[in-house]
Write an enzyme that holds these catalytic residues in place. Sequence first.
Site, PDB file in Angstrom:
ATOM      1  N   TYR A  14       0.129   7.945 -11.691  1.00  0.00           N
ATOM      2  CA  TYR A  14      -0.979   7.502 -10.837  1.00  0.00           C
ATOM      3  C   TYR A  14      -2.263   8.273 -11.134  1.00  0.00           C
ATOM      4  O   TYR A  14      -3.349   7.803 -10.855  1.00  0.00           O
ATOM      5  CB  TYR A  14      -0.626   7.702  -9.356  1.00  0.00           C
ATOM      6  CG  TYR A  14       0.125   6.562  -8.703  1.00  0.00           C
ATOM      7  CD1 TYR A  14       1.317   6.107  -9.234  1.00  0.00           C
ATOM      8  CD2 TYR A  14      -0.370   5.971  -7.549  1.00  0.00           C
ATOM      9  CE1 TYR A  14       2.010   5.077  -8.623  1.00  0.00           C
ATOM     10  CE2 TYR A  14       0.320   4.938  -6.928  1.00  0.00           C
ATOM     11  CZ  TYR A  14       1.512   4.505  -7.471  1.00  0.00           C
ATOM     12  OH  TYR A  14       2.187   3.491  -6.852  1.00  0.00           O
ATOM     13  N   ASP A  68       9.853   0.823  -1.255  1.00  0.00           N
ATOM     14  CA  ASP A  68       9.785  -0.593  -0.859  1.00  0.00           C
ATOM     15  C   ASP A  68      11.195  -1.182  -0.801  1.00  0.00           C
ATOM     16  O   ASP A  68      11.529  -1.942   0.108  1.00  0.00           O
ATOM     17  CB  ASP A  68       8.956  -1.411  -1.865  1.00  0.00           C
ATOM     18  CG  ASP A  68       7.482  -1.490  -1.481  1.00  0.00           C
ATOM     19  OD1 ASP A  68       6.970  -0.517  -0.896  1.00  0.00           O
ATOM     20  OD2 ASP A  68       6.839  -2.518  -1.784  1.00  0.00           O
TER      21      ASP A  68
HETATM   22  C1  IPM Z   1       1.949   2.747  -1.110  1.00  0.00           C
HETATM   23  C2  IPM Z   1       1.052   1.730  -1.751  1.00  0.00           C
HETATM   24  C3  IPM Z   1      -0.009   2.440  -2.569  1.00  0.00           C
HETATM   25  C4  IPM Z   1       0.702   3.253  -3.640  1.00  0.00           C
HETATM   26  C5  IPM Z   1      -1.082   1.530  -3.197  1.00  0.00           C
HETATM   27  C6  IPM Z   1      -1.788   0.691  -2.159  1.00  0.00           C
HETATM   28  C7  IPM Z   1      -2.062   2.294  -4.014  1.00  0.00           C
HETATM   29  O1  IPM Z   1       1.805   0.836  -2.512  1.00  0.00           O
HETATM   30  O2  IPM Z   1       1.438   3.587  -0.350  1.00  0.00           O
HETATM   31  O3  IPM Z   1       3.160   2.689  -1.344  1.00  0.00           O
HETATM   32  O4  IPM Z   1       1.083   2.719  -4.681  1.00  0.00           O
HETATM   33  O5  IPM Z   1       0.891   4.450  -3.410  1.00  0.00           O
HETATM   34 MG    MG Z   2       3.903   1.067  -2.306  1.00  0.00          MG
END
Ligand code: IPM
Ligand code: MG
Length: 372
Positions: free
Chosen positions: A142, A249
């Site tokens: 990231y 997720d």
């Molecule tokens: C999360 C989201 C974020 C991430 C995005 C919106 C940048 O998916 O908080 O999981 O990838 O960290």
């Molecule tokens: Mg996410």
Amino acid sequence: MRYTIATIPGDGIGPDVVSEAVRVLRVMAKISGFGVQFTEVLMGGAAIDATGSPLPESTIEACRAADAVLLGAVGGPRWDGLPGNLRPEAGLLGLRAAMGAYANLRPARIFPELTAACPLKPEIVGEGLDLLIVRELTGGIYFGERGTSPNGEAAWDTERYTRAEIERLLEIAYRAARTRKKKLCVVDKANVLESSRLWRRTAQEFAKRYSEVETSFMYVDNCAMQLIRNPRQFDVVATSNMFGDILSDEASMITGSIGMLPSASIGSAGPGIFEPIHGSAPDLAGKDQANPLAAILSAAMLLSYGLKREAEAAAIELAVSSVLAAGYRCADIATGAPGETVLGTRAMGEMVARAIEEDMHEKPQPSASTRR
Ligand code: IPM
Ligand code: MG
């Protein structure tokens, strides 16, 4: 005691769910007798529209000055065409970095009332799924070097970790494991990635130091499978930024819906950021349809991790349980079973606020004769 909470409603359903979390925190403050002041600030698409920047300097200042930050969600198709560093998501990453919030705690706990909303067979989840993903949040791919070749025919992002970044994340993960079932699984891709092999070497040292915690290692592809095959084998999962994003997720779905999962982003001594793990769901924005429970449960994490008010945090979780037990559901966690009442965003927030009032007022108050 008086607290300042910076709120960042953000985009899409962010404002819908943050309003409900704020409602719940106000009720809690009133009953519990602490003061709370909310300072609303801009980030993400809303900030781009108002100021041209996804993370105005004034937002960082307000967040640093607060006792905690409550965040909704950012992003949406409106801003998808912008270059990466000007997108709403860049605001969120910038805020995490600016606040030193390097550890993201994502508890995936299944409320017993919601086992029917879990897509896995009941014998797989049993009654008691409760795992904690500890995701590294300010490093890895990231934040690594990225680029696109001049002709646009190649692009790259870099997964890069330092030992120090891994160590501070593991420190938090092991400490969490110590207060739980004392099992920690480090998830990586050490059969392919050098950076993962550094994670493993570092974790092996921690495993020796925290000998009361049972440490295991798992490749991320296997972990994605094991979460579906036998999610109850996990207690704490410690992993990198991107793997943690993906696995959380997946884990959220086991709890019934991504609309149920809160998170706490903590690290340096400064204020933490508390946010639902879900996105901005632009198609639901402003329609009073989003599930506010992940945001409300994030407010509970704000109370426990951010303000050290464990009792009030537990009271919010209890209120959510009792509202679910009474059959109230948002559309994402409704199964159509008899006894369910489907509520919109606001009604769900009101219901939780009312449950808090009832639960906390029911508590026996000291009588005049026993009061000192
Ligand atoms: C999360 C989201 C974020 C991430 C995005 C919106 C940048 O998916 O908080 O999981 O990838 O960290
Ligand atoms: Mg996410």
